[in-house]
Design a protein around this motif. Sequence first.
Motif, PDB file in Angstrom:
ATOM      1  N   UNK A 118       1.142  -1.395  -0.211  1.00 12.11           N
ATOM      2  CA  UNK A 118      -0.150  -0.448   0.227  1.00 12.11           C
ATOM      3  C   UNK A 118       0.707   1.121  -0.380  1.00 12.11           C
ATOM      4  N   UNK A 119       0.577   2.324  -1.378  1.00  9.84           N
ATOM      5  CA  UNK A 119       1.707   3.306  -1.301  1.00  9.84           C
ATOM      6  C   UNK A 119       0.323   4.042   0.107  1.00  9.84           C
ATOM      7  N   UNK A 146      -2.825   1.666  -4.397  1.00  7.20           N
ATOM      8  CA  UNK A 146      -2.009   2.895  -4.808  1.00  7.20           C
ATOM      9  C   UNK A 146      -2.590   3.717  -5.452  1.00  7.20           C
ATOM     10  N   UNK A 147      -2.507   4.907  -4.898  1.00  8.22           N
ATOM     11  CA  UNK A 147      -2.800   6.243  -5.572  1.00  8.22           C
ATOM     12  C   UNK A 147      -2.372   6.564  -6.856  1.00  8.22           C
ATOM     13  N   UNK A 203      -6.180   2.169  -6.627  1.00  7.73           N
ATOM     14  CA  UNK A 203      -6.349   1.509  -7.647  1.00  7.73           C
ATOM     15  C   UNK A 203      -6.043  -0.001  -6.907  1.00  7.73           C
ATOM     16  N   UNK A 204      -6.980  -0.730  -7.047  1.00  6.25           N
ATOM     17  CA  UNK A 204      -6.787  -2.115  -5.711  1.00  6.25           C
ATOM     18  C   UNK A 204      -6.468  -3.244  -7.516  1.00  6.25           C
ATOM     19  N   UNK A 205      -5.330  -3.720  -7.570  1.00  8.93           N
ATOM     20  CA  UNK A 205      -4.576  -4.260  -8.358  1.00  8.93           C
ATOM     21  C   UNK A 205      -4.304  -5.879  -7.585  1.00  8.93           C
ATOM     22  N   UNK A 206      -4.313  -6.991  -8.201  1.00 14.97           N
ATOM     23  CA  UNK A 206      -4.010  -7.998  -7.748  1.00 14.97           C
ATOM     24  C   UNK A 206      -3.333  -9.129  -8.937  1.00 14.97           C
ATOM     25  N   UNK A 229      -9.652  -2.865 -10.033  1.00 19.59           N
ATOM     26  CA  UNK A 229     -10.624  -1.785 -10.692  1.00 19.59           C
ATOM     27  C   UNK A 229      -9.824  -0.390  -9.606  1.00 19.59           C
ATOM     28  N   UNK A 230     -10.357   0.762 -10.334  1.00 20.92           N
ATOM     29  CA  UNK A 230     -10.390   1.628  -9.715  1.00 20.92           C
ATOM     30  C   UNK A 230     -11.076   1.782  -7.884  1.00 20.92           C
ATOM     31  N   UNK A 231     -10.468   3.117  -7.378  1.00 21.65           N
ATOM     32  CA  UNK A 231     -11.687   2.250  -6.520  1.00 21.65           C
ATOM     33  C   UNK A 231     -12.367   3.848  -5.842  1.00 21.65           C
ATOM     34  N   UNK A 232     -11.646   4.998  -6.051  1.00 19.00           N
ATOM     35  CA  UNK A 232     -12.189   5.802  -6.000  1.00 19.00           C
ATOM     36  C   UNK A 232     -11.568   7.228  -5.939  1.00 19.00           C
ATOM     37  N   UNK A 233     -12.168   8.285  -5.634  1.00 18.37           N
ATOM     38  CA  UNK A 233     -11.935   9.728  -6.067  1.00 18.37           C
ATOM     39  C   UNK A 233     -11.067  10.421  -4.067  1.00 18.37           C
TER      40      UNK A 233
END
Length: 385
Positions: free
Chosen positions: A188-189, A212-213, A220-223, A234-238
């Motif tokens: 996590x960044x 990661x922002x 974004x949350x990557x697997x 998917x992108x997660x939020x603004x």
Amino acid sequence: MTTVDNTTNPSTTASWRRCLDAEMARTGQWPERSPWIRPAVTALPRDLFAPGRLWDWDGHTWQAVDRDTTPEQWLELLHSHPSRPAVTQITDNLPSSSLSAPAVVVDMLDSLLLEPGQRVLELGTGTAWNAALLAHRAGPGTVTSIEVDPVLAAAGAARLRAADLDVRVREGDGGSGLPDCAPFDRVIATYAVERIPWTWIEQATPGGRLVVPWGRLGHVALTVADDHRTATGWLQGLAQFMPDRTSTAVGAPARGFADIRRGTPPGPEQRIDRDPAELEDWDLLFHLRVALPDVRVETAADEDGVSAWIHDGVSSWATLSSTPDGVFVHQGGPRRLADEIDAARDEWAGLGRPEVYDYGMTATPHDQWVWFGDPDTGPRWPTPA
């Protein structure tokens, strides 16, 4: 777990903490799928990890707010609103470090899908509040955090020790990760990058998750794939994040609007029917970030409506000016940025005016791109190399 003392009135401090907790609950920002987060924040409240001096913008300049002299204002900066970040460091009259807004911290922790016992790499220790929440969930000795600023690293490590938390804090450039401590189940960044370093993905386990922002407008949350050749999600939020401090971000403007405007005269004036107020829609702004990654848009409103200032950081600029007689476009430089913005707006509308959650990202060792709708069949836009 021991309790860290602070110099503010205990009853006042507890009241501010309860107010933030209640507002998070009222606005539905405690995530149901991660019920561990709310008690973690209760056990490790934000003020225990804030420095004694915060900074507040008074409309003209940044003003110091000290816990010892103005404790109520200091607590207000920390607990008054779930979406309010607290600036903890000013460099050259600009914020250079902050405690992210509570709602953003919670949202990113929820996106991480962290389980007890998992090994975590955190990029950007800052005040160490996020590292403390990670350790509360993952357990002793599971979290390693890296911080480029030696002063912040030392202070963060001290706060973690005071809270009786077993977290390793390393000083260094987070862009390289920590290969000697890899692999990690979670990465996590806490600062934004324009392009996710492959080293972070490389140091995660197959099936591992990274939050990661990206691009200073969302996270974004990557697997990581089982074959370790790609990572997607998917992108997660603004939200807006502090940028990477160790290098000039890809796509960061080399010149500001005023500098470009002075050196490049405008072409013929044009009148348009589109309202520049559309450019205040965060979902549209995210699409513009995807489609035109080097273009910057700023807006402001007055009695005539919303106007916009656009530039590419190099040689081209445009303005959309709302007046009593309509909206007028002026633009200069080799690119017609107002036209490019219009085309991207049309593209966004053609996709059904999607939200940020409708986009995803895929990364490989050599390429990264954002996609819409489906990672295999949806339209895609490469991130700058």
